[in-house]
Design an enzyme around this catalytic site. Structure first.
Site, PDB file in Angstrom:
ATOM      1  N   TYR A 153       3.390   1.396  16.894  1.00 31.18           N
ATOM      2  CA  TYR A 153       2.141   0.883  16.334  1.00 31.18           C
ATOM      3  C   TYR A 153       0.926   1.620  16.931  1.00 31.18           C
ATOM      4  O   TYR A 153       0.014   2.031  16.207  1.00 31.18           O
ATOM      5  CB  TYR A 153       2.068  -0.616  16.629  1.00 31.18           C
ATOM      6  CG  TYR A 153       0.754  -1.295  16.356  1.00 31.18           C
ATOM      7  CD1 TYR A 153       0.277  -1.467  15.054  1.00 31.18           C
ATOM      8  CD2 TYR A 153      -0.011  -1.816  17.412  1.00 31.18           C
ATOM      9  CE1 TYR A 153      -0.924  -2.126  14.820  1.00 31.18           C
ATOM     10  CE2 TYR A 153      -1.202  -2.480  17.182  1.00 31.18           C
ATOM     11  CZ  TYR A 153      -1.664  -2.631  15.886  1.00 31.18           C
ATOM     12  OH  TYR A 153      -2.848  -3.279  15.656  1.00 31.18           O
ATOM     13  N   ILE A 163       0.815  -1.220   0.000  1.00 30.71           N
ATOM     14  CA  ILE A 163       0.000   0.000   0.000  1.00 30.71           C
ATOM     15  C   ILE A 163       0.850   1.272   0.000  1.00 30.71           C
ATOM     16  O   ILE A 163       0.330   2.374  -0.151  1.00 30.71           O
ATOM     17  CB  ILE A 163      -1.005   0.041   1.179  1.00 30.71           C
ATOM     18  CG1 ILE A 163      -0.295  -0.199   2.510  1.00 30.71           C
ATOM     19  CG2 ILE A 163      -2.128  -0.959   0.962  1.00 30.71           C
ATOM     20  CD1 ILE A 163      -1.139   0.136   3.707  1.00 30.71           C
ATOM     21  N   LYS A 215      -1.699   3.893  14.952  1.00 33.57           N
ATOM     22  CA  LYS A 215      -3.142   3.608  14.901  1.00 33.57           C
ATOM     23  C   LYS A 215      -3.939   4.845  15.333  1.00 33.57           C
ATOM     24  O   LYS A 215      -4.962   5.175  14.739  1.00 33.57           O
ATOM     25  CB  LYS A 215      -3.495   2.405  15.785  1.00 33.57           C
ATOM     26  CG  LYS A 215      -3.153   1.060  15.155  1.00 33.57           C
ATOM     27  CD  LYS A 215      -4.051   0.770  13.950  1.00 33.57           C
ATOM     28  CE  LYS A 215      -3.828  -0.586  13.335  1.00 33.57           C
ATOM     29  NZ  LYS A 215      -4.516  -0.754  12.043  1.00 33.57           N
TER      30      LYS A 215
HETATM   31  C1  AKB Z   1      -0.707  -6.372  18.830  1.00 33.47           C
HETATM   32  O1  AKB Z   1      -0.489  -7.132  19.775  1.00 33.47           O
HETATM   33  O2  AKB Z   1       0.085  -5.533  18.418  1.00 33.47           O
HETATM   34  C2  AKB Z   1      -2.068  -6.442  18.166  1.00 33.47           C
HETATM   35  C3  AKB Z   1      -3.038  -5.469  18.750  1.00 33.47           C
HETATM   36  C4  AKB Z   1      -3.416  -5.568  20.174  1.00 33.47           C
HETATM   37  O3  AKB Z   1      -3.514  -4.619  18.059  1.00 33.47           O
HETATM   38  N1  AKB Z   1      -2.587  -7.769  18.263  1.00 33.47           N
END
Ligand code: AKB
Length: 327
Positions: free
Chosen positions: A143, A44, A147
Site C-alpha cells: 500500500y 476504477i 501510494k
Molecule cells: C492504513 O492504516 O493503511 C491507513 C493509512 C495510514 O493510510 N489508515
C-alpha cells in the site's frame, strides 16, 4: 472518507454548482445517493466504465479515494497494486483525456498516506521524531509503495505526460495530494488498515465489547479526526494554484501513543476492557511509520491548521458522537 466527503460536497452543491458523479464498488446508501447527480456501481480498474463516464459527462475535478489499505494489501499484494496503481493510472488518464477534449485542466485530488514512509527500525523512528515530505521514502508495505507511486504518477501526468508526442497538451492536470495520518471517524469502523487500532479501540468500548489492541502501548503514529481530514482535502482543493509551493503535503493534528489512547477511552467508557496483544507483523508496519510529521508547508501555503488536540477530539467529537451512534 468518501461518504463524509460526499455529504460535505453535497451540502454546498447549490452554491458551488458542482454536480457530483460517484463511483463505488458497492451501491451507495440512500443518504449518500441524495447528494449525487449520478452514481455508478463499479471498479476504477474497469476501463469500459471510465470510457462511459467520459462520454457522458464533462469532468472538471476528480477526488480519487479508492484504495486497498496497508493490512489488507499484505494478503493480496498484486490485487492491491491493481486497484491502487492501475486504478490510479486509469483515473489520471481519464483526467488528461478530459482536459484534451475540453481544452482546460482537470483538478485531481489524491489522498496519500503516512504509509509512504519506511523508517528502518524503532531507534531511527524515535530519533527522527517529526518527518518532512522528503525523508525516509522507503515504504515497507505494498500500500505504501502504491501510494508513493500514485504521487509520482500524479506529478508525471501533471507535468510530463506524453513528453515526446507531437500533439501533446501541456500540463493537463492540476494534481494535489495530502499524506494523511490515521483517521478516526465517529460513524464508521475502518477495515483493512494498520492504524485501525485507534478507531477500533474506541468503537469497541462504546459498543460494550472487549478490545485486544494489536500494537504495543508505546506505539506512536499521527492521527486526525475524519472531519479534519475532509476539511484538509477541501481546503487544498480550493487553494489558488499560485499559493502552492509543492504537490504533496504532510498534515498533522495529534500523535498519541496507543496507551494515551487507551487512557482516554477508559476515562470516557469506564467499563471498557482494553488489553494489549501485539501482532508482530502489524507492529512492524506501525514501527516503520513516523511518530509525527512536519506540516509547515501545508500551514503556510493553504492555511492548514488542525481543529483538535487529542483531548478535544475525544471531548468534542469522538465521545459524544460515538455515544450517540451506539445509543
Ligand atoms: C492504513 O492504516 O493503511 C491507513 C493509512 C495510514 O493510510 N489508515
Amino acid at each position: 472518507m468518501g461518504h463524509g466527503l460526499l455529504s460535505r460536497l453535497g451540502a454546498v452543491a447549490n452554491t458551488t454548482g458542482r454536480q457530483i458523479v460517484a463511483i463505488d464498488v458497492r451501491e451507495l446508501d440512500e443518504t449518500s445517493r441524495r447528494y449525487c447527480h449520478h452514481t455508478f456501481v463499479g471498479d476504477i480498474c474497469d476501463r469500459g466504465l471510465l470510457d462511459r463516464l467520459q462520454s457522458q459527462f464533462e469532468i472538471t475535478e476528480i477526488f480519487h479515494l479508492a484504495a486497498l489499505l496497508s493490512t489488507r494489501g499484505e494478503f493480496v499484494p498484486e490485487t492491491a497494486h491493481a486497484v491502487n496503481v492501475v486504478g490510479t493510472v486509469n483515473l489520471l488518464r481519464l483526467a488528461a483525456e478530459e482536459a484534451r477534449a475540453h481544452g482546460r485542466r482537470v483538478k485531481f485530488i489524491f489522498p496519500s498516506s503516512i504509509a509512504v514512509y519506511g523508517l528502518p527500525d524503532l531507534a531511527t523512528k524515535r530519533a527522527a521524531g517529526r518527518v518532512n515530505e522528503s525523508q525516509f521514502l522507503e515504504p515497507h508495505t505494498m500500500y505504501g509503495v502504491n501510494k508513493l507511486e500514485g504521487e509520482h504518477l500524479g506529478r508525471y501526468y501533471a507535468r510530463h505526460y506524453r513528453l515526446l508526442a507531437k500533439d501533446r497538451l501541456e500540463r493537463p492536470i492540476d494534481f494535489r495530494s495530502i499524506r494523511f495520518p490515521g483517521i478516526i471517524s465517529s460513524d464508521t469502523v475502518p477495515s483493512g488498515g494498520t492504524s485501525d487500532y485507534g478507531p477500533e479501540m474506541i468503537h469497541a468500548a462504546a459498543s460494550g465489547k472487549p478490545y485486544a489492541c494489536f500494537v504495543r502501548p508505546d506505539s506512536k503514529i499521527p492521527f486526525m479526526t475524519m472531519p479534519e481530514a475532509i476539511d484538509a482535502l477541501l481546503k487544498l482543493a480550493d487553494a489558488p494554484e499560485s499559493s502552492l509551493s509543492r504537490q504533496i503535503y504532510n498534515v498533522s493534528a495529534f500523535s498519541p501513543s496507543a496507551e494515551d489512547f487507551a487512557v482516554l477511552v477508559r476515562k470516557a467508557f469506564p467499563t471498557s476492557e482494553i488489553s494489549f496483544v501485539p501482532d508482530l507483523a502489524r507492529q512492524s508496519i506501525v514501527d516503520s511509520w513516523p511518530e509525527d510529521l512536519v506540516d509547515d508547508a501545508a500551514r503556510r501555503d493553504w492555511g492548514w491548521s488542525p481543529s483538535h488536540t487529542l483531548q478535544t477530539a475525544f471531548d468534542h467529537y469522538l465521545v459524544p458522537k460515538i455515544r450517540a451512534h451506539y445509543a
